[in-house]
Write a protein that holds these residues in place. Sequence first.
Motif, PDB file in Angstrom:
ATOM      1  N   PRO A  29       0.327  -1.222   0.555  1.00  0.00           N
ATOM      2  CA  PRO A  29       0.202  -0.125  -0.233  1.00  0.00           C
ATOM      3  C   PRO A  29       0.795   1.199   0.075  1.00  0.00           C
ATOM      4  CG  PRO A  29      -0.923  -1.227   1.734  1.00  0.00           C
ATOM      5  CD  PRO A  29       0.073  -2.744   1.178  1.00  0.00           C
ATOM      6  N   VAL A  30       1.898   1.270   1.158  1.00  0.00           N
ATOM      7  CA  VAL A  30       3.022   2.341   0.756  1.00  0.00           C
ATOM      8  C   VAL A  30       3.617   2.392  -0.752  1.00  0.00           C
ATOM      9  CG1 VAL A  30       4.934   3.839   1.828  1.00  0.00           C
ATOM     10  CG2 VAL A  30       3.086   2.588   3.132  1.00  0.00           C
ATOM     11  N   LYS A  84       2.232   2.068  -3.306  1.00  0.00           N
ATOM     12  CA  LYS A  84       1.121   2.294  -4.322  1.00  0.00           C
ATOM     13  C   LYS A  84       0.808   3.195  -4.467  1.00  0.00           C
ATOM     14  CE  LYS A  84      -1.577   0.192  -7.193  1.00  0.00           C
ATOM     15  NZ  LYS A  84      -0.923  -0.504  -8.927  1.00  0.00           N
ATOM     16  N   GLY A  85       0.535   4.092  -3.235  1.00  0.00           N
ATOM     17  CA  GLY A  85       0.539   5.286  -2.580  1.00  0.00           C
ATOM     18  C   GLY A  85       1.318   6.044  -3.693  1.00  0.00           C
ATOM     19  N   MET A  86       2.236   5.916  -3.208  1.00  0.00           N
ATOM     20  CA  MET A  86       4.043   6.672  -3.567  1.00  0.00           C
ATOM     21  C   MET A  86       3.540   6.928  -4.910  1.00  0.00           C
ATOM     22  SD  MET A  86       6.917   5.720  -1.159  1.00  0.00           S
ATOM     23  CE  MET A  86       8.010   6.371  -2.472  1.00  0.00           C
ATOM     24  N   GLU A  87       3.232   5.408  -6.075  1.00  0.00           N
ATOM     25  CA  GLU A  87       2.794   5.703  -7.078  1.00  0.00           C
ATOM     26  C   GLU A  87       1.689   6.645  -7.559  1.00  0.00           C
ATOM     27  OE1 GLU A  87       2.110   1.831 -10.580  1.00  0.00           O
ATOM     28  OE2 GLU A  87       2.826   1.404  -8.451  1.00  0.00           O
ATOM     29  N   ASN A  88       1.167   6.304  -7.570  1.00  0.00           N
ATOM     30  CA  ASN A  88       0.075   7.188  -7.620  1.00  0.00           C
ATOM     31  C   ASN A  88       0.106   8.431  -7.453  1.00  0.00           C
ATOM     32  OD1 ASN A  88      -1.745   4.554  -8.266  1.00  0.00           O
ATOM     33  ND2 ASN A  88      -2.958   4.855  -5.638  1.00  0.00           N
ATOM     34  N   GLY A  89       1.088   9.093  -6.076  1.00  0.00           N
ATOM     35  CA  GLY A  89       1.201  10.503  -6.365  1.00  0.00           C
ATOM     36  C   GLY A  89       2.230  10.710  -7.732  1.00  0.00           C
TER      37      GLY A  89
END
Length: 138
Positions: free
Chosen positions: A33-34, A36-41
């Motif tokens: 999840p961490v 994935k969140g960085m990738e989305n940002g």
Amino acid sequence: MSLLGWISNPIGRLLGTVGSGIIKMFGNSVLQPVLKGMENGQNMQRDVAVQVVQAEIVANQAKAAIAPAFKELIYGIGIPPAVHFGAICLSKTYALGWPIEPLPPEYVAIEATILTAFFVSSPLTTLARAGAARLLKA
């Protein structure tokens, strides 16, 4: 891990050790999840940058489309003060005796601004751009 490195930054090393222990215990359920969140940002930042560039392209195309109309307008504004000023200079310098009316005092500053924009600022701007382009190529 060197003792000197651990001593010089004990809090960072301690947090790194604790963080790696948590990741080892819980595996990808914590890390995924961490990441994935960085990738989305990052994807969102990239999308915004692409939209900005696309908007600039459209704005430049619009400027290029209306530039010819403004060029005629600009010459229409700039040529009469230049002719007036030139006629005054010729008439006074060579005593031609032309009946040229002086401008009202409130218009003198406007004519001076227009003449400065056309015959001083514009050539200097063009020269500065050419010099900057030459420097960037070097």
